[in-house]
Design a protein around this motif. Structure first.
Motif, PDB file in Angstrom:
ATOM      1  N   ASP A 275     146.045  97.991  50.966  1.00  0.00           N
ATOM      2  CA  ASP A 275     146.036  96.682  51.595  1.00  0.00           C
ATOM      3  C   ASP A 275     146.081  95.623  50.501  1.00  0.00           C
ATOM      4  OD1 ASP A 275     145.701  94.394  53.046  1.00  0.00           O
ATOM      5  OD2 ASP A 275     143.735  94.914  53.862  1.00  0.00           O
ATOM      6  N   SER A 276     147.204  94.893  50.430  1.00  0.00           N
ATOM      7  CA  SER A 276     147.376  93.925  49.343  1.00  0.00           C
ATOM      8  C   SER A 276     146.374  92.789  49.412  1.00  0.00           C
ATOM      9  CB  SER A 276     148.804  93.363  49.371  1.00  0.00           C
ATOM     10  OG  SER A 276     149.057  92.731  50.619  1.00  0.00           O
ATOM     11  N   ASN A 277     145.785  92.543  50.576  1.00  0.00           N
ATOM     12  CA  ASN A 277     144.817  91.454  50.695  1.00  0.00           C
ATOM     13  C   ASN A 277     143.473  91.797  50.061  1.00  0.00           C
ATOM     14  OD1 ASN A 277     146.491  89.639  52.104  1.00  0.00           O
ATOM     15  ND2 ASN A 277     146.170  90.807  53.995  1.00  0.00           N
ATOM     16  N   VAL A 278     143.275  93.094  49.776  1.00  0.00           N
ATOM     17  CA  VAL A 278     141.997  93.513  49.198  1.00  0.00           C
ATOM     18  C   VAL A 278     141.769  92.840  47.843  1.00  0.00           C
ATOM     19  CG1 VAL A 278     140.782  95.483  48.183  1.00  0.00           C
ATOM     20  CG2 VAL A 278     141.857  95.696  50.411  1.00  0.00           C
ATOM     21  N   VAL A 279     142.840  92.684  47.071  1.00  0.00           N
ATOM     22  CA  VAL A 279     142.698  92.064  45.747  1.00  0.00           C
ATOM     23  C   VAL A 279     142.123  90.666  45.888  1.00  0.00           C
ATOM     24  CG1 VAL A 279     143.915  91.294  43.682  1.00  0.00           C
ATOM     25  CG2 VAL A 279     144.573  93.428  44.785  1.00  0.00           C
ATOM     26  N   LYS A 280     142.610  89.919  46.876  1.00  0.00           N
ATOM     27  CA  LYS A 280     142.106  88.556  47.043  1.00  0.00           C
ATOM     28  C   LYS A 280     140.669  88.545  47.542  1.00  0.00           C
ATOM     29  CE  LYS A 280     142.910  84.069  49.205  1.00  0.00           C
ATOM     30  NZ  LYS A 280     141.489  83.880  49.463  1.00  0.00           N
ATOM     31  N   THR A 281     140.411  89.315  48.589  1.00  0.00           N
ATOM     32  CA  THR A 281     139.089  89.237  49.230  1.00  0.00           C
ATOM     33  C   THR A 281     137.986  89.852  48.374  1.00  0.00           C
ATOM     34  OG1 THR A 281     139.556  91.300  50.425  1.00  0.00           O
ATOM     35  CG2 THR A 281     140.103  89.224  51.538  1.00  0.00           C
ATOM     36  N   GLU A 282     138.302  90.949  47.666  1.00  0.00           N
ATOM     37  CA  GLU A 282     137.264  91.666  46.931  1.00  0.00           C
ATOM     38  C   GLU A 282     137.159  91.245  45.463  1.00  0.00           C
ATOM     39  OE1 GLU A 282     135.096  93.672  48.094  1.00  0.00           O
ATOM     40  OE2 GLU A 282     135.845  94.441  49.991  1.00  0.00           O
ATOM     41  N   ILE A 283     138.283  90.882  44.862  1.00  0.00           N
ATOM     42  CA  ILE A 283     138.280  90.585  43.421  1.00  0.00           C
ATOM     43  C   ILE A 283     138.485  89.087  43.166  1.00  0.00           C
ATOM     44  CG2 ILE A 283     139.313  91.116  41.188  1.00  0.00           C
ATOM     45  CD1 ILE A 283     137.912  93.484  42.478  1.00  0.00           C
ATOM     46  N   TRP A 284     139.610  88.555  43.655  1.00  0.00           N
ATOM     47  CA  TRP A 284     139.958  87.169  43.344  1.00  0.00           C
ATOM     48  C   TRP A 284     138.904  86.186  43.823  1.00  0.00           C
ATOM     49  CZ3 TRP A 284     143.497  84.838  40.366  1.00  0.00           C
ATOM     50  CH2 TRP A 284     143.653  83.453  40.515  1.00  0.00           C
ATOM     51  N   ASP A 285     138.493  86.330  45.073  1.00  0.00           N
ATOM     52  CA  ASP A 285     137.524  85.377  45.623  1.00  0.00           C
ATOM     53  C   ASP A 285     136.208  85.432  44.859  1.00  0.00           C
ATOM     54  OD1 ASP A 285     139.379  84.588  47.438  1.00  0.00           O
ATOM     55  OD2 ASP A 285     138.535  85.678  49.142  1.00  0.00           O
ATOM     56  N   ALA A 286     135.780  86.629  44.468  1.00  0.00           N
ATOM     57  CA  ALA A 286     134.527  86.755  43.714  1.00  0.00           C
ATOM     58  C   ALA A 286     134.660  86.106  42.335  1.00  0.00           C
ATOM     59  CB  ALA A 286     134.150  88.231  43.573  1.00  0.00           C
ATOM     60  N   LEU A 287     135.801  86.306  41.699  1.00  0.00           N
ATOM     61  CA  LEU A 287     136.023  85.664  40.407  1.00  0.00           C
ATOM     62  C   LEU A 287     136.086  84.145  40.551  1.00  0.00           C
ATOM     63  CD1 LEU A 287     138.743  88.042  38.906  1.00  0.00           C
ATOM     64  CD2 LEU A 287     136.375  87.841  38.142  1.00  0.00           C
ATOM     65  N   GLU A 288     136.743  83.673  41.605  1.00  0.00           N
ATOM     66  CA  GLU A 288     136.891  82.237  41.819  1.00  0.00           C
ATOM     67  C   GLU A 288     135.547  81.577  42.086  1.00  0.00           C
ATOM     68  OE1 GLU A 288     140.274  79.548  43.944  1.00  0.00           O
ATOM     69  OE2 GLU A 288     139.336  81.112  45.163  1.00  0.00           O
ATOM     70  N   ARG A 289     134.696  82.282  42.848  1.00  0.00           N
ATOM     71  CA  ARG A 289     133.362  81.717  43.133  1.00  0.00           C
ATOM     72  C   ARG A 289     132.566  81.515  41.846  1.00  0.00           C
ATOM     73  NH1 ARG A 289     133.596  85.203  47.658  1.00  0.00           N
ATOM     74  NH2 ARG A 289     132.508  86.844  46.502  1.00  0.00           N
ATOM     75  N   GLU A 290     132.796  82.353  40.870  1.00  0.00           N
ATOM     76  CA  GLU A 290     132.066  82.246  39.596  1.00  0.00           C
ATOM     77  C   GLU A 290     132.856  81.453  38.565  1.00  0.00           C
ATOM     78  OE1 GLU A 290     130.441  85.835  38.146  1.00  0.00           O
ATOM     79  OE2 GLU A 290     129.621  86.454  40.073  1.00  0.00           O
ATOM     80  N   GLY A 291     133.911  80.783  39.001  1.00  0.00           N
ATOM     81  CA  GLY A 291     134.678  79.925  38.106  1.00  0.00           C
ATOM     82  C   GLY A 291     135.430  80.690  37.033  1.00  0.00           C
ATOM     83  N   PHE A 292     135.815  81.941  37.334  1.00  0.00           N
ATOM     84  CA  PHE A 292     136.537  82.802  36.381  1.00  0.00           C
ATOM     85  C   PHE A 292     135.803  82.872  35.049  1.00  0.00           C
ATOM     86  CE2 PHE A 292     139.738  81.196  39.351  1.00  0.00           C
ATOM     87  CZ  PHE A 292     140.272  82.384  39.818  1.00  0.00           C
ATOM     88  N   ARG A 293     134.496  83.001  35.146  1.00  0.00           N
ATOM     89  CA  ARG A 293     133.686  83.138  33.934  1.00  0.00           C
ATOM     90  C   ARG A 293     134.108  84.379  33.163  1.00  0.00           C
ATOM     91  NH1 ARG A 293     127.529  83.326  34.279  1.00  0.00           N
ATOM     92  NH2 ARG A 293     128.022  84.906  35.838  1.00  0.00           N
ATOM     93  N   TYR A 294     134.046  84.271  31.853  1.00  0.00           N
ATOM     94  CA  TYR A 294     134.442  85.406  31.027  1.00  0.00           C
ATOM     95  C   TYR A 294     133.557  86.620  31.314  1.00  0.00           C
ATOM     96  CZ  TYR A 294     135.960  88.111  27.018  1.00  0.00           C
ATOM     97  OH  TYR A 294     136.469  89.107  26.227  1.00  0.00           O
ATOM     98  N   ARG A 295     132.306  86.386  31.613  1.00  0.00           N
ATOM     99  CA  ARG A 295     131.377  87.477  31.918  1.00  0.00           C
ATOM    100  C   ARG A 295     131.886  88.295  33.099  1.00  0.00           C
ATOM    101  NH1 ARG A 295     125.210  87.173  31.605  1.00  0.00           N
ATOM    102  NH2 ARG A 295     124.472  88.975  32.767  1.00  0.00           N
ATOM    103  N   SER A 296     132.377  87.601  34.141  1.00  0.00           N
ATOM    104  CA  SER A 296     132.859  88.287  35.336  1.00  0.00           C
ATOM    105  C   SER A 296     134.176  89.005  35.058  1.00  0.00           C
ATOM    106  CB  SER A 296     133.045  87.280  36.469  1.00  0.00           C
ATOM    107  OG  SER A 296     131.855  86.563  36.703  1.00  0.00           O
ATOM    108  N   LEU A 297     135.056  88.341  34.329  1.00  0.00           N
ATOM    109  CA  LEU A 297     136.329  88.975  34.000  1.00  0.00           C
ATOM    110  C   LEU A 297     136.113  90.225  33.153  1.00  0.00           C
ATOM    111  CD1 LEU A 297     138.316  85.746  33.054  1.00  0.00           C
ATOM    112  CD2 LEU A 297     138.663  87.130  35.099  1.00  0.00           C
ATOM    113  N   LEU A 298     135.206  90.132  32.186  1.00  0.00           N
ATOM    114  CA  LEU A 298     134.931  91.273  31.323  1.00  0.00           C
ATOM    115  C   LEU A 298     134.326  92.424  32.109  1.00  0.00           C
ATOM    116  CD1 LEU A 298     134.871  92.505  28.516  1.00  0.00           C
ATOM    117  CD2 LEU A 298     132.709  91.326  28.099  1.00  0.00           C
TER     118      LEU A 298
END
Length: 1444
Positions: free
Chosen positions: A54-77
């Motif tokens: 499901d291509s929407n999983v990337v947005k709902t599970e990963i992208w949105d969580a990263l966006e909520r944290e402002g793409f902090r390096y800690r989250s990306l790492l």
């Protein structure tokens, strides 16, 4: 390159607070929980059928969580550390994936780049899909609706891509974006035609590009249009951001900084610069940017510095199409051509208004403000016309607002006609000695908290360089910044230890602490200011005296101060002291940011000085080691006078400040600081780079230059391309005929005799002469098959090598005359490397741990030494220890010690007491002179020659001419009378049957029989055994005696100049320039002493560098240039030996390591470029199961084991007292703690330190020798802690003694039978994520390796996980230490032998005991120690009773 004064503070270091914790990685964070659901658990359940993604999983599970944290390096790492790219994002990417999906992939690539781990490996599985991904990212990068923060991330991705052109997958996508097709975006056809006229080859390329476009289908044309317009569209979009006032200003600044970095990277490599530079100049990029509001904002100093760096590369003095470095004169002519064109246009089109401009001299017109004054008379339309006639763009597409108008066009003209500072002049003007400005106000020196989120205004070291001069310019800036960083850190540490405090109300500085590296001083006394030399405006030197007292220091520190030598750099500092009131106000005002010690203690000024000499308190020269002179009758006076030369580059500025009414800088100097000698060699190295940069001809051979710069065919510098030497003598390289055949399995090798022959071997590449065989008389024609077979045989014969042999000539009857031979049976891979290294050209040898790199290097040097007696070899290594190992092996071969020389401070006497330093070699020559002259006297006595023949080398020469040569000639006449030719007189032996020569006749007429009466235990030269041999062998013995005597006189002739040269310096210079054939030094010493080595007239033909992967590019380059450039001759061989899978060069400055890649070695860069390597593929260091721990790093080709590691008994036996030969031991919290930081840069782990020492004690109690055990750790702070624990538990105790304790980085190249390794980290993997360090750590042990660490930490790192799986045998081996009772070292138990209680075990008294933790092991060792002591007491009691 000057930097702006206004600098923003760089982001904080991504320390443990900015990195995911272990608990977060194991599910304590929403992203980790998503990872568990999406790819970690599904990976475990591999047998389960996968459903549709499901291509929407990337947005709902990963992208949105990263966006909520402002793409902090800690989250990306966190996502990247859990394998998000390799295990989830890339495997599920398709052509239909969402933009969120591709953006997540770009974010992960950026994280990998910042973490310095492999970036592109996972994409290799599907190149076609990668093309889709890359094109999607390019399209997205042009989307103006995308938030600037995400556009910045995309820019970082693209920058990483263009830095990775060595990866074919990436190069394929990047190349079209910077091809000649981008010239479609030039503003006029005339600009293109002008370039075509200058470079006709570009016209052909342009036409070919047009034909490709015309031949493409509609879809292909759309793709090509996109590719040729993409860069110009990106630049125009960048202009919009520079001039925009909307949105977050910080985001705009960061985006623009990254974009300028991207353009700079394109300009700094010739393949991307070739067509890009013209486009950027056509777009007036620099003019547009400098006029932007963003550039003019005072707080954007970093952005301005980035633009300055871009400007340097845009106008760098190089021909963009040929790649030729422009000389100063050529650059001047180009500039004059631009001015001439301006004047022609002015005279032709604006004669009435610009006549004065047209008639002005070039120098005046080159002045920016003067030219602006000339243009003031033109109105707006006329300025526009002038710009157009000069070929400048005057308009931009609709929607691009860059403030086009009169002022803009004037600036374009000024920028085009401005005279640029040549990079050589720029380097020459840069100071090599630091001041407070360069130490504390430079962003690249000051801020070690760099995290990679912002670029730095420094050049990068990447795959390619524009020219040799460009390489030197980059190296100078980066090496200078790295060393100034180290100086700043040392100064801050010393000042902090002095504890300066500002006393109220007198406002005086008091020092309540002390430091062995710093002394309190009063104002220096200026002794002399020498007038400037002719043509200079600075004083020739400023001599000053500094009075110090070293009485409060301990003996060692006093000795170090007294041994400051000429040229050592010291630092004068003006320190105000710690102001408590100021610190209180900072706290009240909420001032954030940690202060450096320099800021905290008020370091106002710093000046450098070079030591001339150290005198005692009366101004007399010091007697060595006065610190240890004890006088019971008088208290010694520890006052010292240090005479120094002050920094003349800043003297003028300081004096000008005094004249303007400011305080004298030197009045306030109150601290003198020194550094450790090994770290304080920066000044001569920087001067060496400066000298090379000023030279129009750098002594790099033509065959190496293109490969060095990264262009052309990477194979062009190998011996196959340059031409293999037809015939080479391999002497003792091969042990026998079978060894020779095994060494070249794919090469036809033919014996010159038709049968196997004995070594030494001479290999000739040309085919042997064809035997003359009469053709059979037949009318039958050959079939096609027969003809083809005959042709194939002829081709095979033509490619065959012919091997001949010879007998080494007898060198004399004494043991010293016997040649030394190699005894190693080199592997095919090793002999391939030896063959390449002996031939001319560039040879790169990759040697994994234990593969015999040093043995291969030694044999190459020996082969060159014997094949090319007129050539000299420069041997360079990273460390003195490596040189020591090389010299030990070189001396074991048949190389005359008088031809060896060691330069630098690391030389030490060998076991025979020989010293190979310059002084040691001169002394050895003079000592040998006495021995040889005694031999001359002895020979004279035996020949009845009366006189003082052995008084000097000169008299010995007369004796040789008058007595020895005639005597030998007479012997030759006798042999000639027996049918011999004159060849015997010349040292050759040619025996023919029927000559009538007898053994008795040889003995009777031999003139030197009496001289050799003491040979062979008193039997003389003709022993009974010799007399029983055939006449030709007896004659060869006689010839050997003559060769021995001849060598005596040859050596005396070589020593004769040392009689004539009386001064030690002259003797040493002669030794270097004339006598030494193999000269060794460290890379650091080469950089320090380049000037004097080149001035001494040293010439060399070959460079061999060991540990080349650990040496920076600049330190590798300088040894290639220790001689002056010469039209003929020059370097013939460059041999680099190392292992890029192990440690990189050590760089202390994190920004320079992370951003500029200062830790790049030439060795690794050449491998990235595709230069052929010779891989040593068999290890003989350690057990096969220990080699498995790092074998996985070497796959192409695979790393194998030598038969010895499977056959030798020591590798078959178990380690006494241990169940396993290697084990990972999980060390939990000790006293509730794991890793700790006693200070910001110090990491320690007390639990692992205690465990390591207890394990060492256990081994010693089992009688393991302490010399066989090494404790390694990954951090210097842990090393210090382990040593403290050893001091407490083991020192002075004969039961234990002390082992070696070292950090992993310092132990590369060494080995130990048993290694205890402490990994230290419990809150994150740290720099061990770089698997090169893991490779070093796991490859040092030969027989036993016991690794202490926190298992959950290293399981969380995908890079280290592979090694951990090997250590734990994929989780099947316990991570608790398993010991075996009932045995002592050495044991007879086999490593694979089952123990009692195990399946197949013998049920003996040996049992396995599991240690539950450090406390358990400590108690176990305590009980063992107690039992051992009681046993020793009982044994001693019995001995005493026995005596009674």
């Amino acid at each position: 390159m000057a930097t702006s004064q206004e600098q923003p503070s760089l982001p904080a270091l991504p320390n443990e607070e900015n990195r995911p914790s272990i608990s977060e990685l194991h599910g304590g964070h929403p992203l980790a929980q998503a990872a568990q659901r999406l790819w970690i658990e599904p990976e475990v359940k591999k047998g389960k059928k996968k459903g549709k993604f499901d291509s929407n999983v990337v947005k709902t599970e990963i992208w949105d969580a990263l966006e909520r944290e402002g793409f902090r390096y800690r989250s990306l790492l966190l996502v990247e550390s859990l394998g998000g790219l390799e295990k989830f994002l890339w495997p599920n990417f398709t052509e239909d994936s969402t933009n969120y999906h591709i953006l997540c992939i770009a974010l992960m690539v950026n994280v990998k780049r910042r973490e310095n781990v492999p970036v592109w490996d996972c994409f290799q599985s599907n190149p076609a899909l990668f093309t889709t991904l890359f094109r999607r990212l390019l399209t997205t990068s042009l989307d103006p609706t995308l938030p600037l923060a995400l556009q910045t991330h995309l820019l970082t991705f693209l920058t990483t891509a263009f830095e990775s052109l060595d990866t074919p997958l990436v190069r394929k996508e990047c190349a079209p974006l910077v091809s000649i097709a981008i010239w479609n975006q030039l503003h006029s056809e005339s600009v293109r035609e002008e370039r075509f006229d200058k470079y006709p080859s570009t016209r052909k390329l342009w036409r070919a590009s047009g034909k490709r476009f015309d031949a493409a289908d509609d879809e292909g044309k759309q793709r090509l249009k996109f590719e040729r317009s993409w860069l110009a569209r990106m630049v125009l979009g960048f202009f919009g951001v520079c001039y925009s006032t909307e949105g977050d200003n910080k985001e705009r600044v960061v985006y623009c900084e990254r974009f300028v970095e991207f353009l700079t990277d394109l300009e700094s490599q010739l393949p991307t610069r070739r067509y890009v530079n013209l486009l950027l100049q056509d777009l007036n990029v620099l003019t547009v940017v400098k006029r932007s509001p963003l550039y003019r904002e005072p707080e954007n100093g970093l952005f301005r510095d980035m633009v300055g760096l871009l400007e340097h590369f845009v106008y760098f003095s190089i021909d963009d199409h040929t790649g030729e470095q422009l000389s100063r004169e050529e650059s001047r002519k180009l500039h004059c051509g631009t001015i001439a064109k301006l004047q022609r246009v002015a005279l032709k089109s604006f004669k009435e208004k610009l006549t004065i401009l047209a008639l002005s001299n070039y120098g005046a017109v080159s002045q920016r403000e003067e030219l602006r004054g000339h243009l003031k008379v033109l109105d707006e339309e006329e300025v526009k016309q002038l710009a157009e006639q000069l070929g400048l763009r005057t308009t931009y597409p609709q929607g691009v607002e860059v403030g086009v108008g009169r002022e803009f066009w004037v600036e374009c003209v000024l920028d085009r006609c401005a005279k640029r500072v040549n990079f050589r002049d720029e380097i020459a003007e840069m100071a090599v000695l630091p001041t407070e400005t360069s130490l504390f106000h430079s962003p690249i020196v000051k801020d070690e908290r760099y995290d990679g989120s912002r670029p730095l205004p420094v050049p990068k070291l990447n795959l390619q360089y524009l020219t040799i001069g460009d390489f030197l310019w980059r190296s100078f800036l980066l090496y200078r910044a790295e060393n100034f960083f180290g100086i700043r850190r040392d100064l801050e540490d010393s000042i902090a230890r002095l504890q300066p405090k500002l006393l109220f109300p007198r406002m005086e500085t008091q020092f309540s602490g002390s430091s062995t590296m710093a002394l309190i001083i009063s104002k220096p006394s200026i002794l002399e200011v020498a007038p400037p030399k002719v043509g200079d405006d600075k004083p020739a030197y400023i001599r000053a005296e500094i009075n110090v007292n070293i009485g409060h220091l301990h003996d060692r520190a006093r000795r170090e101060w007294e041994r400051l030598g000429q040229g050592d750099v010291v630092f004068l500092a003006s320190v105000r002291g710690y102001d408590e009131e100021e610190q209180r106000l900072r706290g009240l005002e909420g001032v954030k940011g940690e202060q450096t010690p320099a800021e905290k203690y008020g370091v106002r000024k710093v000046r450098s000085a070079e030591v001339i000499q150290v005198l005692d308190h009366e101004g007399k020269p010091l007697v060595r080691d006065t610190a240890f002179i004890k006088d019971d009758l008088a208290v010694p006076n520890w006052g010292r006078r240090i005479h120094v030369r002050l920094d003349r580059d800043v003297w003028g500025e300081d004096q000008a400040a005094v004249e303007s009414g400011k305080a004298d800088v030197y009045e306030g100097m109150n601290v003198l600081i020194r550094r450790k000698g090994i770290e304080n060699n920066f000044k001569p190295v920087l001067q060496s780079i400066q000298d090379l940069a000023q030279s129009e001809e750098v002594p790099i051979p033509a065959w190496l230059q293109d490969v060095f710069l990264g262009y052309g065919d990477p194979e062009s510098a190998t011996y196959q391309a340059l031409g293999q030497i037809k015939s080479l003598d391999f002497r003792d390289t091969f042990l026998d005929w079978d060894h020779l055949q095994e060494s070249f399995p794919e090469q036809k090798v033919l014996s010159s005799t038709g049968a196997p022959i004995d070594p030494p071997y001479i290999i000739t590449c040309s085919p042997p002469p064809a035997p003359e065989v009469a053709a059979p008389k037949t009318k039958k024609r050959k079939t096609k098959k027969a003809a083809a077979e005959e042709a194939a045989r002829a081709e095979e014969l033509a490619a065959a090598w012919t091997v001949s042999s010879y007998k080494l000539p007898n060198q004399g009857p004494y043991p010293i005359d016997k040649p030394r031979h190699n005894t190693l049976r080199f592997t095919p891979a090793q002999t391939d490397a030896i063959l390449a290294g002996t031939n001319p050209g560039l040879t790169i040898i990759v040697g994994p741990p234990g593969t015999g790199k040093t043995d291969v290097v030694t044999q190459i040097i020996s082969n060159i030494y014997h094949n090319f007696p007129n050539q000299k070899t420069l041997l360079v290594a990273h460390s003195n220890q490596a040189l020591n190992q090389l010299f030990a092996k070189i001396k074991a071969l048949d190389i005359d010690a008088r031809h060896l020389l060691r330069l630098g401070h690391g030389e030490s006497e060998d076991e025979q007491g020989q010293s190979f330093s310059k002084a040691g070699r001169v002394e050895s020559f003079l000592e040998n002179r006495g021995v040889l002259l005694q031999a001359v006297d002895k020979l004279a006595a035996t020949m009845g020659a009366v006189g003082a023949h052995g008084d000097s080398c000169e008299t010995a020469g007369y004796f040789w001419d008058v007595w020895v040569k005639p005597a030998w000639s007479k012997f030759g006449d006798y042999l000639e009378g027996k049918g011999f030719g004159k060849s015997v007189k010349e040292g050759a032996v040619e025996v023919r049957e029927g000559d009538g020569l007898s053994v008795e006749g040889i003995v009777e007429h031999y003139p030197f029989t009496a001289f050799f009466s003491d040979a062979n235990g008193g039997e003389g030269i003709f022993t009974q055994e010799v007399l029983g041999k055939p006449v030709e062998e007896v004659l060869e013995v006689a010839m050997g005696g003559y060769r021995h005597i001849e060598k005596v006189f040859t050596e005396l002739e070589d020593i004769r100049p040392f009689e004539l040269l009386r001064g030690s310096r002259e003797r040493q210079a002669y030794l270097l320039a004339q006598e030494a054939r193999i000269v060794a030094m460290t890379a650091t010493h080469a950089g320090m002493r380049r000037r004097e080595i080149a001035a001494a007239g040293f010439r060399y033909d070959n460079v061999v560098m060991e540990e080349a992967a650990q040496v920076t590019e600049a330190e590798t380059f300088i040894p290639l240039c220790l001689q002056e450039a010469r039209k003929e001759g020059g370097l013939k061989r460059v041999i680099l030996v190392g292992d890029h899978f192990q440690n990189l060069p050590i760089v202390q400055n994190l920004p320079l390591r992370a951003h500029a890649r200062l830790d790049q070695s030439l060795f690794y860069r050449l491998i990235r470029l595709g230069v052929k390597t010779h891989f040593l593929n068999q290890q003989g260091r350690c057990r096969p199961e220990i080699a498995d721990l790092f074998r996985w790093r070497y796959t192409n080709p695979p790393l194998l084991d030598l038969p010895a590691v499977r056959e030798r008994e020591e590798f078959k036996l178990a380690n006494a007292g241990f169940r396993h030969t290697f084990q990972f031991i999980n060390v939990g919290p000790f006293k509730g703690q794991g890793e700790t930081r006693p200070s910001p840069n110090v990491l320690q782990n007390l639990g692992e330190a205690e465990y390591a020492v207890a394990l060492y004690q256990y081994m010693r109690l089992l009688s393991y020798p302490s010399s066989a055990i090494t404790i390694l750790t990954t951090y210097a702070g842990q090393r210090a802690l382990i040593r403290d624990v050893l001091e407490l538990r083991c020192k002075g105790n004969p039961l234990f003694g002390m082992p070696r304790v070292q950090v992993v980085d310092r132990f590369q190249g060494e080995e130990s039978a048993f290694v205890i390794l402490s990994l230290v980290r419990t809150e994150g993997v740290g720099f061990l994520r770089d698997v090169r360090r893991v490779t070093v750590a796991l490859s040092r042990a030969r027989l036993g390796l016991y690794v202490l660490g926190r298992r959950e930490v290293f399981e969380a790192s995908p890079e280290v996980r592979e090694a951990l799986d090997k250590l734990t045998e994929n989780g099947t081996r316990s991570d608790k230490l398993e010991l075996v009772t009932g045995e002592m070292y050495p044991t007879k138990r086999k490593a694979d032998e089952p123990l009692g209680g195990e399946e197949g075990g013998d049920g003996g008294n040996k049992a396995v005991v599991v240690m539950e933790g450090v406390e358990h092991l400590g108690q176990y060792v305590f009980e063992m120690t107690k039992t051992k002591l009681e046993a020793l007491k009982e044994e001693r009691r019995r001995v005493i009773e026995g005596r009674k």
